[in-house]
Write a protein that holds these residues in place. Structure first.
Motif, PDB file in Angstrom:
ATOM      1  N   LEU A 163     -24.662  34.231  23.073  1.00  0.00           N
ATOM      2  CA  LEU A 163     -24.938  34.638  21.693  1.00  0.00           C
ATOM      3  C   LEU A 163     -25.264  36.120  21.539  1.00  0.00           C
ATOM      4  O   LEU A 163     -25.239  36.639  20.421  1.00  0.00           O
ATOM      5  N   ILE A 164     -25.600  36.797  22.615  1.00  0.00           N
ATOM      6  CA  ILE A 164     -25.949  38.221  22.517  1.00  0.00           C
ATOM      7  C   ILE A 164     -24.654  39.022  22.518  1.00  0.00           C
ATOM      8  O   ILE A 164     -23.956  39.091  23.528  1.00  0.00           O
ATOM      9  N   LEU A 165     -24.345  39.605  21.377  1.00  0.00           N
ATOM     10  CA  LEU A 165     -23.074  40.317  21.218  1.00  0.00           C
ATOM     11  C   LEU A 165     -23.249  41.816  21.437  1.00  0.00           C
ATOM     12  O   LEU A 165     -24.293  42.390  21.118  1.00  0.00           O
ATOM     13  N   ARG A 166     -22.194  42.442  21.939  1.00  0.00           N
ATOM     14  CA  ARG A 166     -22.227  43.889  22.200  1.00  0.00           C
ATOM     15  C   ARG A 166     -22.552  44.688  20.940  1.00  0.00           C
ATOM     16  O   ARG A 166     -23.152  45.751  21.025  1.00  0.00           O
ATOM     17  N   ALA A 167     -22.168  44.161  19.786  1.00  0.00           N
ATOM     18  CA  ALA A 167     -22.384  44.872  18.518  1.00  0.00           C
ATOM     19  C   ALA A 167     -23.865  45.139  18.254  1.00  0.00           C
ATOM     20  O   ALA A 167     -24.204  46.116  17.586  1.00  0.00           O
ATOM     21  N   TRP A 168     -24.751  44.291  18.768  1.00  0.00           N
ATOM     22  CA  TRP A 168     -26.178  44.468  18.486  1.00  0.00           C
ATOM     23  C   TRP A 168     -27.069  44.402  19.716  1.00  0.00           C
ATOM     24  O   TRP A 168     -28.287  44.526  19.626  1.00  0.00           O
ATOM     25  N   GLU A 169     -26.485  44.250  20.906  1.00  0.00           N
ATOM     26  CA  GLU A 169     -27.327  44.131  22.102  1.00  0.00           C
ATOM     27  C   GLU A 169     -28.151  45.386  22.368  1.00  0.00           C
ATOM     28  O   GLU A 169     -29.305  45.283  22.794  1.00  0.00           O
ATOM     29  N   ASP A 170     -27.596  46.586  22.140  1.00  0.00           N
ATOM     30  CA  ASP A 170     -28.377  47.807  22.368  1.00  0.00           C
ATOM     31  C   ASP A 170     -29.621  47.843  21.477  1.00  0.00           C
ATOM     32  O   ASP A 170     -30.699  48.257  21.919  1.00  0.00           O
ATOM     33  N   ASN A 171     -29.469  47.397  20.221  1.00  0.00           N
ATOM     34  CA  ASN A 171     -30.628  47.348  19.327  1.00  0.00           C
ATOM     35  C   ASN A 171     -31.653  46.315  19.802  1.00  0.00           C
ATOM     36  O   ASN A 171     -32.858  46.542  19.694  1.00  0.00           O
ATOM     37  N   LEU A 172     -31.164  45.197  20.344  1.00  0.00           N
ATOM     38  CA  LEU A 172     -32.076  44.202  20.914  1.00  0.00           C
ATOM     39  C   LEU A 172     -32.853  44.803  22.082  1.00  0.00           C
ATOM     40  O   LEU A 172     -34.067  44.648  22.172  1.00  0.00           O
ATOM     41  N   TYR A 173     -32.171  45.514  22.956  1.00  0.00           N
ATOM     42  CA  TYR A 173     -32.823  46.108  24.121  1.00  0.00           C
ATOM     43  C   TYR A 173     -33.839  47.171  23.688  1.00  0.00           C
ATOM     44  O   TYR A 173     -34.922  47.269  24.267  1.00  0.00           O
ATOM     45  N   LYS A 174     -33.522  47.922  22.652  1.00  0.00           N
ATOM     46  CA  LYS A 174     -34.484  48.906  22.122  1.00  0.00           C
ATOM     47  C   LYS A 174     -35.706  48.199  21.539  1.00  0.00           C
ATOM     48  O   LYS A 174     -36.838  48.644  21.722  1.00  0.00           O
ATOM     49  N   TYR A 175     -35.464  47.098  20.844  1.00  0.00           N
ATOM     50  CA  TYR A 175     -36.566  46.343  20.247  1.00  0.00           C
ATOM     51  C   TYR A 175     -37.476  45.784  21.339  1.00  0.00           C
ATOM     52  O   TYR A 175     -38.701  45.912  21.266  1.00  0.00           O
ATOM     53  N   ILE A 176     -36.891  45.187  22.355  1.00  0.00           N
ATOM     54  CA  ILE A 176     -37.675  44.638  23.467  1.00  0.00           C
ATOM     55  C   ILE A 176     -38.421  45.755  24.194  1.00  0.00           C
ATOM     56  O   ILE A 176     -39.587  45.592  24.560  1.00  0.00           O
ATOM     57  N   THR A 177     -37.773  46.892  24.370  1.00  0.00           N
ATOM     58  CA  THR A 177     -38.435  48.049  24.997  1.00  0.00           C
ATOM     59  C   THR A 177     -39.670  48.436  24.191  1.00  0.00           C
ATOM     60  O   THR A 177     -40.734  48.715  24.761  1.00  0.00           O
ATOM     61  N   GLY A 178     -39.553  48.435  22.875  1.00  0.00           N
ATOM     62  CA  GLY A 178     -40.696  48.755  22.017  1.00  0.00           C
ATOM     63  C   GLY A 178     -41.841  47.775  22.195  1.00  0.00           C
ATOM     64  O   GLY A 178     -43.012  48.173  22.229  1.00  0.00           O
ATOM     65  N   ILE A 179     -41.524  46.497  22.323  1.00  0.00           N
ATOM     66  CA  ILE A 179     -42.565  45.486  22.545  1.00  0.00           C
ATOM     67  C   ILE A 179     -43.290  45.774  23.851  1.00  0.00           C
ATOM     68  O   ILE A 179     -44.527  45.782  23.909  1.00  0.00           O
ATOM     69  N   VAL A 180     -42.523  45.999  24.905  1.00  0.00           N
ATOM     70  CA  VAL A 180     -43.102  46.264  26.232  1.00  0.00           C
ATOM     71  C   VAL A 180     -43.989  47.508  26.183  1.00  0.00           C
ATOM     72  O   VAL A 180     -45.113  47.508  26.694  1.00  0.00           O
ATOM     73  N   GLN A 181     -43.499  48.564  25.541  1.00  0.00           N
ATOM     74  CA  GLN A 181     -44.275  49.808  25.457  1.00  0.00           C
ATOM     75  C   GLN A 181     -45.527  49.625  24.598  1.00  0.00           C
ATOM     76  O   GLN A 181     -46.587  50.167  24.924  1.00  0.00           O
ATOM     77  N   ASN A 182     -45.420  48.859  23.521  1.00  0.00           N
ATOM     78  CA  ASN A 182     -46.602  48.596  22.681  1.00  0.00           C
ATOM     79  C   ASN A 182     -47.662  47.802  23.427  1.00  0.00           C
ATOM     80  O   ASN A 182     -48.838  47.856  23.066  1.00  0.00           O
ATOM     81  N   LYS A 183     -47.250  47.073  24.448  1.00  0.00           N
ATOM     82  CA  LYS A 183     -48.192  46.339  25.300  1.00  0.00           C
ATOM     83  C   LYS A 183     -48.641  47.193  26.486  1.00  0.00           C
ATOM     84  O   LYS A 183     -49.221  46.693  27.439  1.00  0.00           O
TER      85      LYS A 183
END
Length: 155
Positions: free
Chosen positions: A23-43
Motif C-alpha cells: 500500500l505504500i506508493l512511491r508517490a507519497w512514500e517520501d512524505n511518509l518517511y519525512k513524517y516518521i522522521t519528525g515523530i522520531v525527532q520529536n521524541k
C-alpha cells in the motif's frame, strides 16, 4: 563537576503493512518517511536512515538510553496510520501489522546498515521480505515461532 550518562545505542526497526499489502506508493512514500522522521525527532531520538518497500519499512535510529523502544514504535505506527488515513493515501483503512523487529548495531557497522536501508528496492529484487526478516532473526539468534511472525503473503 557533575556526572553524566553517555551511550551509543543504534537500532534498526522493521515493521510491515497489515496483511502485508503493498500500500505504500512511491508517490507519497517520501512524505511518509519525512513524517516518521519528525515523530522520531520529536521524541528526541536521531533518525539515521529510513526507507522501505510498498509492504514494509526499515529505519535506523540513534537512541537515547531514556527511550522506551516499544513506546517509540507504537507512537510511530499510531501517528503514521492516522497521517496516511487522513491524507487519503489508500482506499479503505491503512494499518501497520502488530509487532516489529529491532536489531542493534555497533558504531562501526552504521555505514553498512545505512547503505542497506537506503538500497531496499534493489535489495528486494533478489530477496523477499520474508527471507530477509527470517535471515535477521537467525543472524541475531532470536528464537521465534512461525505463527507469531508477520502475516505473510504468498511470495
Amino acid at each position: 563537576m557533575s556526572t553524566g550518562t553517555y551511550s551509543q545505542i543504534y537500532i534498526q526497526v522493521v515493521f510491515a503493512v497489515n496483511g502485508r499489502q503493498s500500500l505504500i506508493l512511491r508517490a507519497w512514500e517520501d512524505n511518509l518517511y519525512k513524517y516518521i522522521t519528525g515523530i522520531v525527532q520529536n521524541k528526541e531520538q536521531k533518525m539515521l536512515a529510513i526507507n522501505g518497500m510498498p509492504d514494509h519499512i526499515h529505519f535506523l535510529i540513534g537512541m537515547r538510553p531514556t527511550c522506551c523502544l516499544s513506546d517509540l514504535v507504537r507512537e510511530v505506527k499510531k501517528a503514521s496510520n492516522k497521517w496516511i488515513n487522513e491524507h487519503g493515501h489508500v482506499k479503505g483503512k491503512f494499518e501497520w501489522q502488530s509487532g516489529f523487529g529491532a536489531f542493534s548495531y555497533s558504531h562501526s557497522a552504521l555505514d553498512k546498515v545505512i547503505v542497506y536501508i537506503m538500497n531496499q528496492k534493489d535489495h528486494h529484487r533478489k530477496k523477499t521480505f520474508k527471507e530477509e526478516y527470517i535471515e535477521f532473526l537467525n543472524k541475531y539468534k532470536i528464537e521465534f515461532k512461525d505463527e507469531y511472525l508477520f502475516d505473510w503473503l504468498d511470495e
